[in-house]
Design a protein around this motif. Structure first.
Motif, PDB file in Angstrom:
ATOM      1  N   THR A  75     -18.029   6.569 -49.166  1.00 19.93           N
ATOM      2  CA  THR A  75     -18.193   8.015 -49.261  1.00 19.93           C
ATOM      3  C   THR A  75     -18.246   8.637 -47.872  1.00 19.93           C
ATOM      4  OG1 THR A  75     -19.418   7.750 -51.335  1.00 19.93           O
ATOM      5  CG2 THR A  75     -19.622   9.861 -50.197  1.00 19.93           C
ATOM      6  N   LYS A  76     -18.990   8.055 -46.986  1.00 19.09           N
ATOM      7  CA  LYS A  76     -19.110   8.554 -45.615  1.00 19.09           C
ATOM      8  C   LYS A  76     -17.755   8.564 -44.914  1.00 19.09           C
ATOM      9  CE  LYS A  76     -21.368   7.424 -41.214  1.00 19.09           C
ATOM     10  NZ  LYS A  76     -22.314   6.488 -40.535  1.00 19.09           N
ATOM     11  N   ALA A  77     -17.004   7.464 -45.044  1.00 23.16           N
ATOM     12  CA  ALA A  77     -15.687   7.367 -44.395  1.00 23.16           C
ATOM     13  C   ALA A  77     -14.700   8.341 -45.018  1.00 23.16           C
ATOM     14  CB  ALA A  77     -15.160   5.940 -44.495  1.00 23.16           C
ATOM     15  N   GLY A  78     -14.746   8.486 -46.346  1.00 20.78           N
ATOM     16  CA  GLY A  78     -13.829   9.405 -47.015  1.00 20.78           C
ATOM     17  C   GLY A  78     -14.061  10.842 -46.613  1.00 20.78           C
ATOM     18  N   ILE A  79     -15.328  11.217 -46.485  1.00 19.83           N
ATOM     19  CA  ILE A  79     -15.653  12.579 -46.055  1.00 19.83           C
ATOM     20  C   ILE A  79     -15.202  12.809 -44.614  1.00 19.83           C
ATOM     21  CG2 ILE A  79     -17.596  14.095 -45.457  1.00 19.83           C
ATOM     22  CD1 ILE A  79     -18.995  13.049 -47.982  1.00 19.83           C
ATOM     23  N   GLN A  80     -15.428  11.824 -43.754  1.00 16.51           N
ATOM     24  CA  GLN A  80     -15.008  11.961 -42.360  1.00 16.51           C
ATOM     25  C   GLN A  80     -13.497  12.177 -42.262  1.00 16.51           C
ATOM     26  OE1 GLN A  80     -15.747   8.469 -39.966  1.00 16.51           O
ATOM     27  NE2 GLN A  80     -15.212   9.497 -38.046  1.00 16.51           N
ATOM     28  N   THR A  81     -12.730  11.399 -42.999  1.00 13.94           N
ATOM     29  CA  THR A  81     -11.267  11.529 -42.969  1.00 13.94           C
ATOM     30  C   THR A  81     -10.823  12.878 -43.523  1.00 13.94           C
ATOM     31  OG1 THR A  81     -10.988   9.135 -43.222  1.00 13.94           O
ATOM     32  CG2 THR A  81      -9.112  10.530 -43.793  1.00 13.94           C
ATOM     33  N   ALA A  82     -11.413  13.292 -44.636  1.00  9.77           N
ATOM     34  CA  ALA A  82     -11.011  14.557 -45.263  1.00  9.77           C
ATOM     35  C   ALA A  82     -11.317  15.749 -44.371  1.00  9.77           C
ATOM     36  CB  ALA A  82     -11.709  14.709 -46.608  1.00  9.77           C
ATOM     37  N   LEU A  83     -12.456  15.708 -43.659  1.00 15.30           N
ATOM     38  CA  LEU A  83     -12.835  16.831 -42.807  1.00 15.30           C
ATOM     39  C   LEU A  83     -11.883  17.019 -41.626  1.00 15.30           C
ATOM     40  CD1 LEU A  83     -16.732  16.519 -42.694  1.00 15.30           C
ATOM     41  CD2 LEU A  83     -15.405  18.431 -43.615  1.00 15.30           C
ATOM     42  N   GLU A  84     -11.207  15.955 -41.248  1.00 16.32           N
ATOM     43  CA  GLU A  84     -10.310  16.041 -40.093  1.00 16.32           C
ATOM     44  C   GLU A  84      -9.086  16.906 -40.356  1.00 16.32           C
ATOM     45  OE1 GLU A  84      -9.412  11.981 -39.290  1.00 16.32           O
ATOM     46  OE2 GLU A  84     -11.359  11.558 -38.321  1.00 16.32           O
ATOM     47  N   SER A  85      -8.725  17.095 -41.642  1.00 13.29           N
ATOM     48  CA  SER A  85      -7.458  17.774 -41.937  1.00 13.29           C
ATOM     49  C   SER A  85      -7.611  18.976 -42.857  1.00 13.29           C
ATOM     50  CB  SER A  85      -6.476  16.777 -42.559  1.00 13.29           C
ATOM     51  OG  SER A  85      -6.989  16.266 -43.782  1.00 13.29           O
ATOM     52  N   CYS A  86      -8.802  19.599 -42.892  1.00  9.91           N
ATOM     53  CA  CYS A  86      -8.971  20.722 -43.805  1.00  9.91           C
ATOM     54  C   CYS A  86      -9.872  21.793 -43.212  1.00  9.91           C
ATOM     55  CB  CYS A  86      -9.532  20.254 -45.153  1.00  9.91           C
ATOM     56  SG  CYS A  86     -11.268  19.757 -45.087  1.00  9.91           S
ATOM     57  N   ASP A  87      -9.838  22.955 -43.847  1.00 13.81           N
ATOM     58  CA  ASP A  87     -10.778  24.035 -43.545  1.00 13.81           C
ATOM     59  C   ASP A  87     -11.904  24.062 -44.563  1.00 13.81           C
ATOM     60  OD1 ASP A  87      -9.173  25.268 -41.369  1.00 13.81           O
ATOM     61  OD2 ASP A  87      -7.756  25.647 -42.989  1.00 13.81           O
ATOM     62  N   VAL A  88     -11.585  23.669 -45.791  1.00 14.59           N
ATOM     63  CA  VAL A  88     -12.570  23.624 -46.872  1.00 14.59           C
ATOM     64  C   VAL A  88     -12.444  22.288 -47.591  1.00 14.59           C
ATOM     65  CG1 VAL A  88     -13.373  24.669 -49.023  1.00 14.59           C
ATOM     66  CG2 VAL A  88     -12.491  26.132 -47.192  1.00 14.59           C
ATOM     67  N   LEU A  89     -13.568  21.603 -47.721  1.00 13.46           N
ATOM     68  CA  LEU A  89     -13.600  20.338 -48.463  1.00 13.46           C
ATOM     69  C   LEU A  89     -14.387  20.573 -49.746  1.00 13.46           C
ATOM     70  CD1 LEU A  89     -13.233  17.295 -48.862  1.00 13.46           C
ATOM     71  CD2 LEU A  89     -15.254  16.935 -47.405  1.00 13.46           C
ATOM     72  N   ILE A  90     -13.777  20.248 -50.874  1.00 16.91           N
ATOM     73  CA  ILE A  90     -14.431  20.365 -52.176  1.00 16.91           C
ATOM     74  C   ILE A  90     -14.655  18.960 -52.705  1.00 16.91           C
ATOM     75  CG2 ILE A  90     -14.287  21.271 -54.515  1.00 16.91           C
ATOM     76  CD1 ILE A  90     -12.339  23.377 -53.478  1.00 16.91           C
ATOM     77  N   ILE A  91     -15.927  18.640 -52.943  1.00 21.70           N
ATOM     78  CA  ILE A  91     -16.295  17.323 -53.449  1.00 21.70           C
ATOM     79  C   ILE A  91     -16.825  17.485 -54.865  1.00 21.70           C
ATOM     80  CG2 ILE A  91     -17.707  15.264 -53.086  1.00 21.70           C
ATOM     81  CD1 ILE A  91     -17.978  16.137 -50.142  1.00 21.70           C
ATOM     82  N   SER A  92     -16.369  16.639 -55.765  1.00 18.21           N
ATOM     83  CA  SER A  92     -16.827  16.688 -57.149  1.00 18.21           C
ATOM     84  C   SER A  92     -17.630  15.440 -57.462  1.00 18.21           C
ATOM     85  CB  SER A  92     -15.629  16.799 -58.099  1.00 18.21           C
ATOM     86  OG  SER A  92     -16.058  16.710 -59.447  1.00 18.21           O
ATOM     87  N   GLY A  93     -18.908  15.642 -57.811  1.00 18.85           N
ATOM     88  CA  GLY A  93     -19.756  14.524 -58.190  1.00 18.85           C
ATOM     89  C   GLY A  93     -20.524  13.933 -57.025  1.00 18.85           C
ATOM     90  N   GLY A  94     -21.531  13.123 -57.354  1.00 21.26           N
ATOM     91  CA  GLY A  94     -22.283  12.407 -56.341  1.00 21.26           C
ATOM     92  C   GLY A  94     -23.266  13.243 -55.552  1.00 21.26           C
ATOM     93  N   ILE A  95     -23.572  14.460 -56.003  1.00 25.40           N
ATOM     94  CA  ILE A  95     -24.429  15.361 -55.246  1.00 25.40           C
ATOM     95  C   ILE A  95     -25.810  15.498 -55.871  1.00 25.40           C
ATOM     96  CG2 ILE A  95     -23.659  17.465 -56.445  1.00 25.40           C
ATOM     97  CD1 ILE A  95     -24.589  16.983 -52.676  1.00 25.40           C
ATOM     98  N   SER A  96     -26.063  14.818 -56.989  1.00 29.97           N
ATOM     99  CA  SER A  96     -27.374  14.914 -57.618  1.00 29.97           C
ATOM    100  C   SER A  96     -28.336  13.933 -56.942  1.00 29.97           C
ATOM    101  CB  SER A  96     -27.252  14.655 -59.127  1.00 29.97           C
ATOM    102  OG  SER A  96     -28.432  15.036 -59.787  1.00 29.97           O
ATOM    103  N   VAL A  97     -29.339  13.456 -57.663  1.00 27.28           N
ATOM    104  CA  VAL A  97     -30.378  12.630 -57.036  1.00 27.28           C
ATOM    105  C   VAL A  97     -30.422  11.219 -57.623  1.00 27.28           C
ATOM    106  CG1 VAL A  97     -31.818  14.569 -56.347  1.00 27.28           C
ATOM    107  CG2 VAL A  97     -32.078  13.609 -58.646  1.00 27.28           C
ATOM    108  N   GLY A  98     -29.317  10.789 -58.224  1.00 25.18           N
ATOM    109  CA  GLY A  98     -29.271   9.452 -58.789  1.00 25.18           C
ATOM    110  C   GLY A  98     -29.145   8.375 -57.724  1.00 25.18           C
TER     111      GLY A  98
END
Length: 388
Positions: A222-245
Motif C-alpha cells: 500500500t505504501k509503495a503503491g501510494i508513492q508511485t501513484a502520487l508521482e504522476s497525478c494531481d488528485v489520488l482517489i483511494i477506495s477502501g482500506g481507510i477504516s480502522v480494521g
C-alpha cells in the motif's frame, strides 16, 4: 471528526496554482476559459436574411424581381425603390433593403413579386452587431465551455482556446478479497467494482483517470503503491482500506508518504470514514470501501475539488429542492444522503439505503439530504443533488 459543512469548507479553502494550456476548439468541451474572450468583430458582420424569401426595397405588396442573392455571395448589390431579389438564409441583404418577406407569403408571375401582406421595416433581417459588437466581452474567465460556446468561438474564427488544465487523477483500490471482473474467483472473494464507479463518475463530469491500480491489503504494498501513484497525478482517489480494521493500511501509508491530513471522518451517513489530505500541490481522497459510500463521497466532496482545480467559478453539484412524495424520518443518528429518484416532479426515497447497496443508486437520479432527526411529510421540500 468534522461536519459536512466543515469538510466542504476545508476543500473550498485550499489554495491552488491553476495550470493553463492551449487546446483545439473541438477538444475544449467542459474546460474553463483562463482569460476573457473579446469579440474581434461584429456578429453578424453584416445585415443578413433570417430566412429564405425576398429582400425588398420600399414597403409595398408588389415588386419588380431583379435577381438573386445566395448565402456566401460577396457581390455588392444595391436595390432601387420597388425592386426585390430572391434571397436565402444567411445571405447579405442588398443595400437599400427595408425588409425580407418569407417565401411562403409570396408569389411570382412574369418577374413580378406579389406579397400576401404588407411588410414591416426591418422584418426578418439580422442586423450587423445584433449579437456581438467588436470589442465586447463574449465570455469571462472561468466560463465553462459547452456546445453553444464552441459554436460561438468557431463563429469568431477561433481554432484554439487557452483554458485551465484539468487535474490528472489516479485511482487505487485496495482489498485482498477483490478480483477483477472476468477472472475466476474463489469462495470469500468478490468482484472489484468501485474503480468502475469512480472512473465512470469522472467521465460523467468530463474528467478521466490516468492510472488505475489494485493493491492487496499489505502495508508495504500500500505504501509503495501510494508513492508511485502520487508521482504522476494531481488528485489520488483511494477506495477502501481507510477504516480502522486490522488490514486497513491506507491512513498509515499516507502518513509515511508525507501526506498531511486535512480531515478524517465526517459526521454523515453513508461515508463516515472519509479522508482528505494534501502533499504539496497534490490532493488525496481516501473513500470508504462500500460502493454506495464511495460514490456518494465522490459526488459530494471529490467533484468540488476537481472543479476547483479546473478553474470553475462554481464548484460541486448544485442543490435543489423538490417536494417529497411520501413521509420520511431520518433515524440514522447522522445527517444522511439518501438514494432517491425524481418521479413526476416528486422525490421518492428508494429502498436499499445500505452503504453496500449500489442497485438503488443505479436506479435513482438524485442524492437527497436530510438532517439528523429531520422528519418530513408528503409534499415537504427535500434538498437534492442531481447525479444523473
Amino acid at each position: 471528526m468534522v461536519t459536512i459543512e466543515e469538510a466542504l469548507g476545508i476543500i473550498e479553502d485550499q489554495k491552488i496554482d491553476l495550470k493553463t494550456e492551449v487546446r483545439p476548439l473541438e477538444a475544449s468541451l467542459g474546460y474553463a476559459l483562463s482569460k476573457n474572450i473579446i469579440s474581434p468583430f461584429d456578429v453578424p458582420e453584416f445585415d443578413n436574411s433570417a430566412m429564405d424569401g425576398y429582400a425588398l426595397s420600399g414597403l409595398y405588396q408588389e415588386y419588380r424581381l431583379v435577381g438573386e442573392v445566395a448565402a456566401g455571395d460577396s457581390t455588392i448589390i444595391s436595390l432601387n425603390d420597388g425592386e426585390a431579389v430572391r434571397i436565402f438564409t444567411g445571405a447579405k441583404v442588398p443595400e437599400n433593403t427595408m425588409a425580407v418577406m418569407m417565401q411562403e407569403k409570396t408569389s411570382v408571375k412574369d418577374k413580378t413579386l406579389f406579397l400576401d401582406e404588407m411588410p414591416k421595416v426591418g422584418q426578418n433581417i439580422r442586423k450587423k452587431g445584433g449579437q456581438l459588437v467588436e470589442g465586447q466581452v463574449v465570455f469571462e474567465k472561468g466560463h465553462i465551455l459547452n456546445p453553444p460556446s464552441l459554436a460561438l468561438m468557431g463563429s469568431l474564427g477561433r481554432s484554439e482556446l487557452e483554458v485551465f488544465s484539468k487535474p490528472r487523477v489516479n485511482i487505487i483500490t485496495t482489498g485482498n478479497e477483490l478480483v477483477k471482473p472476468g477472472q475466476p474467483k474463489l469462495e470469500g472473494q468478490i468482484y472489484e467494482s468501485n474503480s468502475y464507479a469512480i472512473s465512470g463518475a469522472l467521465q460523467q463530469f468530463g474528467f478521466e483517470h490516468h492510472q488505475k491500480t489494485q493493491i492487496q491489503d499489505d502495508f508495504e504494498a500500500t505504501k509503495a503503491g501510494i508513492q508511485t501513484a502520487l508521482e504522476s497525478c494531481d488528485v489520488l482517489i483511494i477506495s477502501g482500506g481507510i477504516s480502522v480494521g486490522d488490514y486497513d493500511f491506507v491512513k498509515q501509508s499516507l502518513e509515511e508518504n508525507g501526506v498531511n491530513e486535512l480531515f478524517y471522518k465526517v459526521f454523515q451517513k453513508p461515508g463516515k470514514p472519509l479522508y482528505f489530505g494534501r502533499k504539496d500541490n497534490k490532493f488525496v481522497f481516501a473513500l470508504p470501501g462500500n460502493p454506495a459510500s464511495s460514490l456518494t463521497c465522490f459526488y459530494v466532496y471529490v467533484l468540488p475539488l476537481l472543479h476547483k482545480l479546473s478553474g470553475y467559478r462554481r464548484t460541486g453539484l448544485p442543490t435543489y429542492q423538490f417536494p417529497i412524495k411520501h413521509g420520511y424520518e431520518n433515524r440514522f443518528g447522522r445527517p444522511s444522503f439518501l438514494k432517491a429518484a425524481i418521479l413526476d416532479g416528486k422525490v421518492e426515497v428508494l429502498d436499499g439505503q445500505g452503504s453496500s447497496m449500489i442497485q438503488s443508486m443505479a436506479k435513482g437520479n438524485v442524492l437527497a439530504f436530510v438532517d439528523d432527526g429531520e422528519k418530513l411529510t408528503a409534499g415537504d421540500l427535500i434538498r437534492c443533488k442531481l447525479i444523473s
